[in-house]
Design an enzyme around this catalytic site. Structure first.
Site, PDB file in Angstrom:
ATOM      1  N   CYS A   1       3.168  -3.171   4.167  1.00  0.00           N
ATOM      2  CA  CYS A   1       2.345  -2.027   4.571  1.00  0.00           C
ATOM      3  C   CYS A   1       3.118  -1.259   5.643  1.00  0.00           C
ATOM      4  O   CYS A   1       4.328  -1.464   5.784  1.00  0.00           O
ATOM      5  CB  CYS A   1       0.966  -2.460   5.035  1.00  0.00           C
ATOM      6  SG  CYS A   1       0.945  -3.467   6.541  1.00  0.00           S
ATOM      7  N   GLY A   2       2.450  -0.400   6.403  1.00  0.00           N
ATOM      8  CA  GLY A   2       3.178   0.393   7.386  1.00  0.00           C
ATOM      9  C   GLY A   2       3.830  -0.445   8.462  1.00  0.00           C
ATOM     10  O   GLY A   2       5.037  -0.356   8.706  1.00  0.00           O
TER      11      GLY A   2
ATOM     12  N   ASP B   1       0.849  -1.181   0.000  1.00  0.00           N
ATOM     13  CA  ASP B   1       0.000   0.000   0.000  1.00  0.00           C
ATOM     14  C   ASP B   1       0.892   1.241   0.000  1.00  0.00           C
ATOM     15  O   ASP B   1       2.115   1.135  -0.150  1.00  0.00           O
ATOM     16  CB  ASP B   1      -0.966  -0.019   1.186  1.00  0.00           C
ATOM     17  CG  ASP B   1      -0.249   0.103   2.536  1.00  0.00           C
ATOM     18  OD1 ASP B   1       1.002   0.130   2.555  1.00  0.00           O
ATOM     19  OD2 ASP B   1      -0.953   0.157   3.560  1.00  0.00           O
TER      20      ASP B   1
ATOM     21  N   GLY C   1       3.071  -3.992   8.683  1.00  0.00           N
ATOM     22  CA  GLY C   1       3.045  -5.388   8.256  1.00  0.00           C
ATOM     23  C   GLY C   1       1.911  -6.162   8.892  1.00  0.00           C
ATOM     24  O   GLY C   1       1.546  -7.246   8.405  1.00  0.00           O
ATOM     25  N   ILE C   2       1.316  -5.618   9.953  1.00  0.00           N
ATOM     26  CA  ILE C   2       0.269  -6.339  10.684  1.00  0.00           C
ATOM     27  C   ILE C   2      -1.020  -6.416   9.870  1.00  0.00           C
ATOM     28  O   ILE C   2      -1.606  -7.488   9.699  1.00  0.00           O
ATOM     29  CB  ILE C   2       0.008  -5.660  12.041  1.00  0.00           C
ATOM     30  CG1 ILE C   2       1.263  -5.726  12.922  1.00  0.00           C
ATOM     31  CG2 ILE C   2      -1.164  -6.317  12.756  1.00  0.00           C
ATOM     32  CD1 ILE C   2       1.157  -4.905  14.202  1.00  0.00           C
ATOM     33  N   GLY C   3      -1.463  -5.258   9.368  1.00  0.00           N
ATOM     34  CA  GLY C   3      -2.716  -5.250   8.618  1.00  0.00           C
ATOM     35  C   GLY C   3      -2.660  -6.142   7.394  1.00  0.00           C
ATOM     36  O   GLY C   3      -3.608  -6.876   7.095  1.00  0.00           O
TER      37      GLY C   3
END
Length: 868
Positions: free
Chosen positions: A65-66, A8, A68-70
């Site tokens: 992503c920012g 993203d 990695g969790i999402g």
């Protein structure tokens, strides 16, 4: 290894480093976005990567992503996906070795680029251990998803139940399981330039190359796009991994590039991109003429292709005499200052020639447009287009076909089809393969008036409009010259984009312009690499290079020198991987030199025979890739005394160099033969004859035609002569009996172009060659009218033309014309007959009943029975 990459906007800062490193390590990357820092939603890209892994289009996935969790949470919602959040070496190794993770998730706000690359390499290099305890545990994870494998399967030693279910239709073989990645190289080299979907920076041209001026803004909303300034040239790239077999399921992955399923609504046209070299009296390249990366004496450094070790055809007397003539003419110096007196003494002709030399600087200029072309290709992928249909004839279709057949569509890029046949079944079959809403149509015509191209456009535009899209013009782009009727049509009809080639680039010299490079970029060809090879050849052909060390002038001397001694049948032996290059070369040589009763006769795809099958009019040119197997049949031909010139290419990207070598070599041969290689005086005659036939049809609903002489076994013979033969076999034998040792037979097939018919034509060619000991050519009409048609009518009067026609089972109307494609094809065939006869060429027509391939086999039998 095949890897799907997605991120993203928060993960975008790591994208360049990761993609460069993956490609430098030799992985085949499917880039699913995002392609900018504009805010987007990470679940969309998690879905795109998960779909690619789940359906086995790739081996593993990487998501950023920012944190990695999402991304990991979203990806793990898909059955068969085991996405691992990795922030250190332990989790990178353990997630693969113990848990068989198939998607790596990274956080751009947690890791810097260097660390992210290290962890990615560790993850990819670690295989699943297959230990019993880990197999058991992964199987239990699968149970949590509802169960995929049977317990019996799970219990098998070495089983890896962690794979996604086979969501593959019956009859489609799933991709093989991934092999372990190669060990991480040490130390890591700086990342290579990207070959992924987003647009890399354009390389800079040589120091003396002009900056193309941006086309002034039009008075319409379609204003020219500003070209971004070039950056330093990219380093060489690693070899691409073998392409993965494509399947109907890949539509899902292409669609996933849009991230959210359906393509977004078309937007307003983005404008016109114009190729404008600007004023330049002296376009000569400067600097060291040797290609980059090659060393040694200048005479030993001609780029990738020279006479092979078996013999040097260029050492023979005809070539040496031609080289001396080029030296006397000061050809290189005069060419690069556009001295048109090399080809004509007439002022009006010279003015025309000066406006046909833009191809000399095209490789340099197009490097400044590469970034925009790749950006446009990214846009087309993002919109979810899965197919590209190029509508073109002759020069506008042949180079794109070479790109398509040689490189194919890169993973995640649309498939390309080239339509250059007015046969109604060919048009119908093409339509049947398309999903119109996801098809981008390229309407390509230099003049903007090509009858076949406009007929194709009218037909497919009506098909698109039948689906009632809000803006049907957004499915079309145009490639043409400024001020052409097609440019106006594109503006009025709301085309998505118009690419304006400079008018000084002729159709058959346009491979390295928008004509060849726009389609190439759209299917993922590395156009930077292609243009880099072309630019190396430009430098090797600079005016500072002595004629005898100039690879293109050596080729021109070979072609012209042997032709002047009677060896004018240039017989190509080309590697199967790049075989369609022969069709492009066929047009280049035939249309450039075939006039004033002079010219080269290109012989493409004629199967090799024994030395006894060939006369003293042959020159063989072998163009092979370096790893090709030996050609003992060609060695025997050379040993028998026929000249053989061998070019060996490092890889298919050397086609960039070959396009330029052969363009320059052809115009040099034209100067030696005394012809103007930049006009096509007899092509217009066939067009005018076709229009006359169509005008007659509109009045009477009938086409004028020749009278049938005889019928035999479903085959009709038409000669338009007063004396009628007793049978088709006898008439064919009498016609072929005119063949002399310096003649050639041309098979002109106005038939549906398919593999069976092509195979039958090849069999007939061999029968004719072996029976008559003459060269043979074969081509489909009306395509050849824009290629070898000029040679047949204006070249050496050595052709025996056999036109082959058949009955069309159905016709397809052309909107607004009052006739269909079948009538158009028939009018072109009859018009060509009349034009050939008017030019005093020997020509007959055979009309084939029933299946074309079966009828052609009957004709081959007649050839064998007929007495010369």
């Amino acid at each position: 290894m095949r890897i799907a990459f997605g991120c993203d906007h928060a993960g975008f800062p790591l994208k360049d480093a990761l993609v460069d490193a993956l490609q430098a390590d030799g992985h085949d990357l499917l880039d699913l976005g995002t392609f900018s820092e504009e805010p987007v939603d990470y679940p969309d890209f998690a879905r795109a990567v998960a779909n690619a892994v789940q359906k086995k289009f790739v081996d593993l996935g990487v998501l950023v992503c920012g944190s990695g969790i999402g991304a990991s949470i979203a990806a793990n919602k898909f059955r068969g996906i085991r996405a691992a959040l990795v922030h250190d070496d332990v989790t990178a190794r353990q997630s693969r070795a113990d848990d068989d993770a198939n998607v790596l998730c990274l956080g751009a706000q947690v890791l810097d680029a260097e660390r992210a690359v290290e962890l990615t390499r560790t993850f990819l290099a670690t295989p699943f251990s297959n230990d019993e305890r880990h197999v058991r545990r992964v199987a239990k994870i699968i149970d949590l998803e509802g169960g995929i494998l049977s317990r019996a399967e799970r219990g098998k030693p070495g089983a890896t139940p962690a794979r996604a279910p086979d969501a593959v239709p019956e009859g489609v073989r799933p991709a093989a399981a991934p092999a372990p990645a190669p060990p991480r190289p040490a130390p890591a080299a700086p990342p290579e330039p990207r070959r992924a979907a987003e647009a890399p920076r354009a390389p800079s041209p040589p120091a003396e190359a002009p900056r193309p001026a941006a086309r002034p803004a039009a008075t319409t909303p379609a204003a020219a796009r500003v070209v971004r300034p070039p950056e330093p040239p990219p380093r060489s790239r690693p070899e691409r991994a073998p392409a993965t077999p494509r399947s109907e399921l890949e539509e899902a992955v292409r669609a996933a590039a849009a991230a959210v399923g359906e393509p977004e609504a078309p937007t307003a046209p983005e404008g016109v991109i114009a190729l404008d070299p600007g004023p330049r009296d002296d376009p000569r390249p400067r600097g060291d003429p040797r290609p980059r990366g090659e060393t040694g004496p200048r005479g030993d450094t001609r780029p990738r292709g020279d006479a092979g070790p078996r013999g040097d055809a260029t050492a023979q007397a005809p070539v040496q005499a031609a080289l001396k003539q080029l030296e006397t003419l000061e050809f290189a110096d005069r060419l690069w200052v556009k001295d048109a007196s090399l080809w004509s003494d007439e002022g009006e002709v010279q003015a025309s020639i000066k406006n046909r030399l833009g191809w000399l600087t095209s490789p340099t200029l197009m490097r400044e447009y590469a970034a925009d072309l790749k950006s446009f290709a990214t846009e087309i992928r993002r919109l979810g287009f899965s197919n590209i249909l190029l509508l073109g004839m002759g020069g506008s279709s042949l180079a794109p076909e070479v790109m398509n057949r040689t490189f194919g569509s890169k993973m995640g890029f649309p498939d390309l089809t080239v339509l250059d046949s007015t046969d109604p079944l060919a048009v119908k079959n093409t339509l049947a393969r398309l999903q119109l809403s996801r098809t981008l149509f390229i309407v390509s015509s230099k003049s903007g008036t090509t009858a076949e191209v406009l007929a194709f456009y009218k037909f497919f535009r009506a098909q698109v409009e039948a689906g009632k899209p809000p803006k049907p013009g957004q499915n079309f782009i145009a490639i043409t010259d400024p001020g052409s009727p097609l440019e106006k049509l594109a503006k009025d009809a709301g085309f998505r984009r118009t690419f304006l080639n400079h008018p000084s680039i002729g159709g058959r010299f346009s491979a390295l312009s928008f004509v060849g490079l726009v389609p190439a970029a759209l299917i993922g060809v590395d156009i930077d690499r292609l243009l880099e090879r072309a630019s190396e050849m430009v430098e090797a052909c600079a005016d500072s290079v002595p004629v005898r060390e100039n690879p293109a002038l050596t080729l021109g001397a070979l072609l012209g020198g042997f032709a002047l001694r009677g060896r004018d049948k240039v017989t190509f032996v080309i590697s199967e991987k790049i075989a369609t290059l022969g069709e492009w070369l066929e047009q280049l040589l035939a249309e450039s030199t075939g006039k004033d009763d002079k010219g080269l006769v290109p012989v493409d795809r004629e199967p090799l025979g024994t030395p006894a099958a060939y006369g003293e009019d042959r020159l063989f040119v072998a163009i092979q890739l370096k790893d090709d197997a030996p050609l003992p049949a060609l060695d025997a031909i050379e040993a028998a005394g026929h000249p053989v010139y061998r070019l060996t290419l490092k890889d298919p990207y050397d086609l960039g160099a070959e396009f330029f070598r052969w363009e320059l070599g052809t115009v040099a041969a034209g100067a030696l033969l005394g012809v103007n290689p930049f006009d096509e005086p007899n092509v217009l005659e066939a067009k005018e004859a076709t229009q006359a036939m169509l005008a007659a049809y509109k009045k009477s609903k009938r086409l004028p035609d020749w009278t049938v002489d005889r019928e035999e076994d479903g085959i009709l013979l038409l000669t338009n002569q007063d004396q009628k033969p007793a049978s088709v076999t006898e008439g064919l034998g009498e016609f072929l009996g005119q063949a002399g040792p310096d003649d050639y037979v041309a098979l002109l097939a106005y038939l549906t172009p398919d593999l069976d018919t092509t195979g039958a034509l090849q069999t007939l060619r061999v029968a004719l060659r072996d029976r008559l000991r003459v060269a043979t050519t074969a081509a489909y009409g009306p395509r050849y009218l824009h290629s070898t048609g000029q040679l047949h009518k204006g070249g050496p009067p050595k052709v025996l033309a056999i036109q082959l026609t058949g009955d069309d089972r159905e016709d397809i109307p052309i909107p607004g014309e009052g006739y269909g494609f079948s009538v158009l094809k028939a009018a072109q065939a009859i018009g060509d007959l009349e034009t050939l006869r008017k030019a005093n060429r020997r020509v007959i027509r055979l009309h084939l009943g029933g299946r074309a391939e079966a009828a052609i086999e009957k004709v081959a039998g007649m050839v064998k029975r007929a007495s010369k």
